[in-house]
Scaffold this motif. Structure first.
Motif, PDB file in Angstrom:
ATOM      1  N   GLU A  92       0.776  -1.387   0.004  1.00  0.00           N
ATOM      2  CA  GLU A  92      -0.057  -0.071  -0.044  1.00  0.00           C
ATOM      3  C   GLU A  92       0.772   1.244  -0.027  1.00  0.00           C
ATOM      4  O   GLU A  92       0.467   2.111  -0.455  1.00  0.00           O
ATOM      5  CB  GLU A  92      -0.893  -0.114   1.225  1.00  0.00           C
ATOM      6  N   LEU A  93       1.976   1.089   0.587  1.00  0.00           N
ATOM      7  CA  LEU A  93       2.891   2.434   0.825  1.00  0.00           C
ATOM      8  C   LEU A  93       4.423   1.883   0.788  1.00  0.00           C
ATOM      9  O   LEU A  93       4.605   0.975   1.447  1.00  0.00           O
ATOM     10  CB  LEU A  93       2.489   3.138   2.074  1.00  0.00           C
ATOM     11  N   ALA A  94       5.152   2.945   0.294  1.00  0.00           N
ATOM     12  CA  ALA A  94       6.497   2.656   0.242  1.00  0.00           C
ATOM     13  C   ALA A  94       7.479   3.840   0.517  1.00  0.00           C
ATOM     14  O   ALA A  94       7.145   4.840  -0.269  1.00  0.00           O
ATOM     15  CB  ALA A  94       7.081   1.721  -0.881  1.00  0.00           C
ATOM     16  N   THR A  95       8.524   3.862   1.248  1.00  0.00           N
ATOM     17  CA  THR A  95       9.236   4.998   1.192  1.00  0.00           C
ATOM     18  C   THR A  95      10.837   4.575   1.043  1.00  0.00           C
ATOM     19  O   THR A  95      11.147   3.129   1.605  1.00  0.00           O
ATOM     20  CB  THR A  95       9.331   5.931   2.745  1.00  0.00           C
ATOM     21  N   ASN A  96      11.736   5.223   0.589  1.00  0.00           N
ATOM     22  CA  ASN A  96      13.190   5.074   0.679  1.00  0.00           C
ATOM     23  C   ASN A  96      13.839   6.115   1.017  1.00  0.00           C
ATOM     24  O   ASN A  96      13.685   7.196   0.571  1.00  0.00           O
ATOM     25  CB  ASN A  96      13.539   4.764  -0.918  1.00  0.00           C
ATOM     26  N   GLY A  97      14.734   5.921   2.001  1.00  0.00           N
ATOM     27  CA  GLY A  97      15.660   6.927   2.595  1.00  0.00           C
ATOM     28  C   GLY A  97      15.057   7.645   3.615  1.00  0.00           C
ATOM     29  O   GLY A  97      13.869   7.625   3.830  1.00  0.00           O
ATOM     30  N   ILE A  98      15.712   8.287   4.643  1.00  0.00           N
ATOM     31  CA  ILE A  98      15.410   8.838   5.928  1.00  0.00           C
ATOM     32  C   ILE A  98      14.557  10.103   5.520  1.00  0.00           C
ATOM     33  O   ILE A  98      13.531  10.440   6.231  1.00  0.00           O
ATOM     34  CB  ILE A  98      16.711   9.318   6.642  1.00  0.00           C
ATOM     35  N   GLY A  99      14.697  10.820   4.363  1.00  0.00           N
ATOM     36  CA  GLY A  99      13.786  12.103   4.098  1.00  0.00           C
ATOM     37  C   GLY A  99      12.444  11.671   3.820  1.00  0.00           C
ATOM     38  O   GLY A  99      11.414  12.228   4.304  1.00  0.00           O
ATOM     39  N   GLU A 100      12.231  10.685   3.039  1.00  0.00           N
ATOM     40  CA  GLU A 100      10.883  10.035   2.675  1.00  0.00           C
ATOM     41  C   GLU A 100      10.160   9.696   3.850  1.00  0.00           C
ATOM     42  O   GLU A 100       8.954   9.660   3.963  1.00  0.00           O
ATOM     43  CB  GLU A 100      10.825   9.001   1.669  1.00  0.00           C
ATOM     44  N   PHE A 101      10.939   8.880   4.858  1.00  0.00           N
ATOM     45  CA  PHE A 101      10.376   8.182   5.925  1.00  0.00           C
ATOM     46  C   PHE A 101      10.173   9.385   6.926  1.00  0.00           C
ATOM     47  O   PHE A 101       8.729   9.465   7.582  1.00  0.00           O
ATOM     48  CB  PHE A 101      11.276   7.342   6.683  1.00  0.00           C
TER      49      PHE A 101
END
Length: 127
Positions: free
Chosen positions: A44-53
């Motif tokens: 449903e959702l994905a982030t990559n890297g500390i900024g997106e998180f």
């Protein structure tokens, strides 16, 4: 890394999450953190890297008046840590799916953690 160390890192992460302490959460994450959220087996959702998180964590914090993840089980599998979770939250806003501010959400699921160099490198949430 010892199982006790992994448990400590994950425990501190969940404590920070429950307290809406975003900087506390981020301090435990690897700069290259990968986060995936699955519902019913579907990504449903994905982030990559500390900024997106960070963006996701800040946005998510505004959705809840309270939230609490409780660990109900803990095991190591293939170099990963699998944590069974009971999730309880009260919404702070109305959601597009029809849930209203003030309503309680309760879910059971699991989170899979990969830890590298003393930091959380990957989190997969499954509900």
């Amino acid at each position: 890394m010892s199982d006790d160390t992994s448990r400590s890192i994950i425990g501190r992460y969940i404590e920070a999450y429950n307290a809406f302490h975003i900087d506390g959460m981020l301090a435990l994450l690897h700069d290259d953190i990968v986060f995936h959220n699955y519902s019913g087996g579907k990504l449903e959702l994905a982030t990559n890297g500390i900024g997106e998180f960070r963006e996701l964590a800040e946005k998510s914090a505004t959705l809840f008046a309270s939230r609490c993840q409780t660990i109900t089980g803990y095991r190591s599998e293939n170099g990963e840590i699998v944590v069974d979770i009971h999730y309880d939250a009260v919404l702070a806003v109305d959601l597009p799916n029809g849930l209203k501010s003030g309503e309680q959400m309760e879910l059971a699921g699991k989170s899979v953690f990969q830890i590298e160099d003393g930091k959380i490198l990957r989190i997969e949430d499954h509900s």
